[in-house]
Design an enzyme around this catalytic site. Structure first.
Site, PDB file in Angstrom:
ATOM      1  N   LYS A 149      46.661  25.935  40.991  1.00  0.00           N
ATOM      2  CA  LYS A 149      45.995  25.370  39.814  1.00  0.00           C
ATOM      3  C   LYS A 149      46.720  24.142  39.280  1.00  0.00           C
ATOM      4  O   LYS A 149      46.184  23.427  38.424  1.00  0.00           O
ATOM      5  CB  LYS A 149      45.850  26.437  38.726  1.00  0.00           C
ATOM      6  CG  LYS A 149      44.802  27.485  39.089  1.00  0.00           C
ATOM      7  CD  LYS A 149      44.537  28.467  37.970  1.00  0.00           C
ATOM      8  CE  LYS A 149      43.398  29.424  38.362  1.00  0.00           C
ATOM      9  NZ  LYS A 149      43.112  30.423  37.314  1.00  0.00           N
ATOM     10  N   HIS A 166      41.791  25.777  44.233  1.00  0.00           N
ATOM     11  CA  HIS A 166      43.174  26.131  43.870  1.00  0.00           C
ATOM     12  C   HIS A 166      43.796  27.089  44.887  1.00  0.00           C
ATOM     13  O   HIS A 166      45.014  27.105  45.080  1.00  0.00           O
ATOM     14  CB  HIS A 166      43.250  26.715  42.456  1.00  0.00           C
ATOM     15  CG  HIS A 166      42.893  28.164  42.352  1.00  0.00           C
ATOM     16  ND1 HIS A 166      41.601  28.607  42.207  1.00  0.00           N
ATOM     17  CD2 HIS A 166      43.656  29.295  42.370  1.00  0.00           C
ATOM     18  CE1 HIS A 166      41.582  29.919  42.122  1.00  0.00           C
ATOM     19  NE2 HIS A 166      42.822  30.372  42.224  1.00  0.00           N
ATOM     20  N   ASP A 209      48.389  31.863  41.792  1.00  0.00           N
ATOM     21  CA  ASP A 209      47.605  30.809  41.150  1.00  0.00           C
ATOM     22  C   ASP A 209      48.329  29.466  41.123  1.00  0.00           C
ATOM     23  O   ASP A 209      47.938  28.566  40.372  1.00  0.00           O
ATOM     24  CB  ASP A 209      47.255  31.208  39.716  1.00  0.00           C
ATOM     25  CG  ASP A 209      45.947  31.988  39.626  1.00  0.00           C
ATOM     26  OD1 ASP A 209      45.158  31.919  40.588  1.00  0.00           O
ATOM     27  OD2 ASP A 209      45.728  32.661  38.610  1.00  0.00           O
TER      28      ASP A 209
END
Length: 420
Positions: free
Chosen positions: A289, A314, A286
């Site tokens: 992000k 993202h 992730d």
């Protein structure tokens, strides 16, 4: 009829010896098997089916010639080359050398300026002796300084035996054979084998010395790789922490996804090298992000269609960020890029299907959904395990996730529940 008059069959490398009609042929090892009334002494990797054939030959008067001890050492050292993780390599080294010499324990110490220190240990001593500096005025120190293999069969009368380790590990060392570990012309540490009934022999010493020479380069490279791996992981977690400063759940989420992903990969029998890369990829799945505005990333309510399209970016941002990090390869980048792709083509960012999605993307994808549903978020409470598995199971039926991965996930949750 003596042995020279018999038909002779050479044994596989894993056969150390056997006991037949009260006579020992070859040598004992720690692994003993009773096959057709014959005690066979073997190394790991043996075939019970083949032993039954050998038993029949022996009973027919055929002499089965046990493997040469030095050949066995080379055989063991060659097997160790597949290990990447230091603790697993040490575990295998200690187990294999103890088996071949029929001893109780073994340890490896690395040289650090003015003392020796145990590497990560396994078994009962694990976690108890790694922090203890072993002085050079000790048996291990003497072996290292003299640069030669040495036998100590009566430690009770030996004043240089360092008892601090025995006390910490709650282990009584009765005898030792040890050799310096060499990489070319440089000594890097010491291997010690401990506690053999009846004491160690000169042949044992020769074997330990040969073994130390054969494992030296592999041990050093694995040790150095482990240090690099730990340092690299700290860099990755530092990046994940940067995300954590913006979104309180994400850092723990990344750790959770990494844990689930590695366990799923282990259940799929991935190699140690792939598991290592899978962990890196999952930690940073992730990371993209960072490029999402706070107004969208931290929005407590439902996202608009436009905001959701921005959130989808993202995965692309993540792959772009990872592409700038040295040592990150395509496998690791694919985990970040493809963990929202689905087998039926309904995922993002590219709507990939089936074989178009990388293994890392598929594993991290299902681990990501599992953790997202089973933990509390700003916009929802944590779901029960049965509800999480039911929903993911429904997605499997829709063709979004593979049935194999889902089955592995169910196995994993069963194991985690039993440990809780």
């Amino acid at each position: 009829m003596n042995i020279s008059q018999k038909r002779i069959v050479e044994s596989p490398t894993w056969l150390s010896g056997y006991l037949y009609e009260g006579n020992l042929f070859g040598r004992p090892s720690k692994i003993k098997l009773d096959i057709e009334g014959i005690d066979f002494y073997v190394l790991e990797g043996y075939s019970e089916k083949f032993l039954k054939k050998l038993a029949n030959l022996i009973k027919q008067g055929v002499y089965v010639n046990p493997a040469n001890l030095r050949d066995q050492v080379v055989y063991i050292a060659a097997k160790l080359n597949s290990n990447l993780r230091l603790n697993e390599l040490l575990n295998d080294i200690q187990r294999e050398i103890c088996n071949i010499l029929n001893a109780d324990a073994a340890s490896i110490l690395m040289y650090e300026q003015d003392h020796l220190r145990f590497l990560v240990t396994v078994g009962k001593a694990s976690g108890k002796i790694e922090s203890i500096p072993v002085p050079m005025e000790s048996i291990a120190g003497k072996i290292f300084l003299e640069g030669t293999v040495l036998i100590f069969n009566d430690l009770e009368k030996n004043p240089i035996h360092f008892k601090g380790v025995d006390k910490a590990a709650k282990f009584k060392t009765e005898n030792i054979v040890g050799s310096p570990i060499w990489v070319e012309n440089e000594k890097i540490g010491v291997i010690e084998v401990l506690n053999k009934s009846g004491g160690f022999t000169e042949e044992d010493a020769e074997i330990v010395e040969l073994f130390a020479k054969l494992i030296g380069r592999k041990l050093l490279s694995t040790w150095q790789y482990e240090k690099f791996s730990d340092a690299f992981k700290k860099v990755l977690l530092a990046i994940a922490t940067a995300i954590d400063k913006r979104d309180n759940y994400t850092h723990q989420h990344s750790r959770n996804v990494a844990r689930y992903s590695v366990e799923l990969g282990r259940k799929m029998n991935l190699s140690q090298q792939l598991l290592e890369k899978l962990e890196f990829s999952a930690i940073l799945h992730d990371v993209g992000k960072i490029g999402i505005p706070d107004s969208i990333l931290l929005k407590p309510g439902k996202l608009t269609d436009e905001e959701y399209q921005i959130i989808k970016n993202h995965t692309v941002y993540g792959a772009e960020i990872l592409s700038q990090i040295r040592y990150v390869d395509k496998d690791i980048m694919n985990g970040a890029l493809e963990h929202h792709e689905r087998l039926d083509g309904s995922g993002y960012p590219y709507g990939k299907k089936d074989g178009e999605i990388s293994l890392f993307g598929r594993i991290i994808g299902i681990a990501d959904v599992f953790d997202a549903l089973s933990t509390k978020r700003t916009y929802k409470e944590a779901w029960t395990l049965s509800d999480v598995l039911r929903v993911i199971g429904e997605d499997v039926k829709k063709g979004k996730f593979s049935e194999e991965l889902y089955e592995k996930l169910v196995e994993l949750t069963d194991e985690l529940n039993s440990e809780a």
